[in-house]
Motif scaffolding. Structure first.
Motif: not given
Length: 140
Positions: A49-68
């Motif tokens: 299965g896939r896991w696609v998400f965005t981590m958002i830092s306290p300053d609002g910076t968005r970090y896209p992530n994709e995992s299996l």
């Protein structure tokens, strides 16, 4: 291959710790360093299965992530391949011990240079991640 490792003992059963991993609402609350939040787009908690998400830092910076999800053994192990940069395989192992569960967290990087560059960020971030899991288990 370079592996970053940490472990933590929790006063909860392996089933309780596993439940905080497999439930996307709970996982979103504790995944990542202190102060981060998550937005899950895809969460297919099954082998392959896939896991696609965005981590958002306290300053609002968005970090896209994709995992299996490479392997899931109920109440025992979850293996996640992070296919976005930096590439690594995370193995979370749950072992029953007196008083609860020993969680082992192993991040294996295929490129040792990437692992060394990431170590200064990952080591404290992984500890904060496990602190947040502790809080989730206490509230869960």
């Amino acid at each position: 291959m370079t592996t970053l490792e940490t472990q933590r003992q929790y006063p909860a059963s392996p089933a309780a710790v596993f439940a905080a991993i497999k439930d996307p609402a709970r996982l979103a609350r504790w995944w990542g360093p202190a102060g981060f939040s998550n937005q899950f787009e895809v969460f297919e908690f099954e082998a392959g299965g896939r896991w696609v998400f965005t981590m958002i830092s306290p300053d609002g910076t968005r970090y896209p992530n994709e995992s299996l999800f490479k392997q899931i053994d109920k109440d025992r192990r979850v293996v996640i391949e992070h296919v976005a940069h930096p590439h690594f395989v995370l193995t979370i192992t749950l072992e029953m011990v007196d008083g609860g569960t020993l969680l082992k967290w192993q991040q294996a990087f295929t490129d040792p240079a990437v692992a060394e560059a990431f170590r200064a960020i990952a080591a404290p971030a992984n500890e904060q991640n496990l602190d947040r899991l502790d809080a989730e288990l206490a509230n869960g």
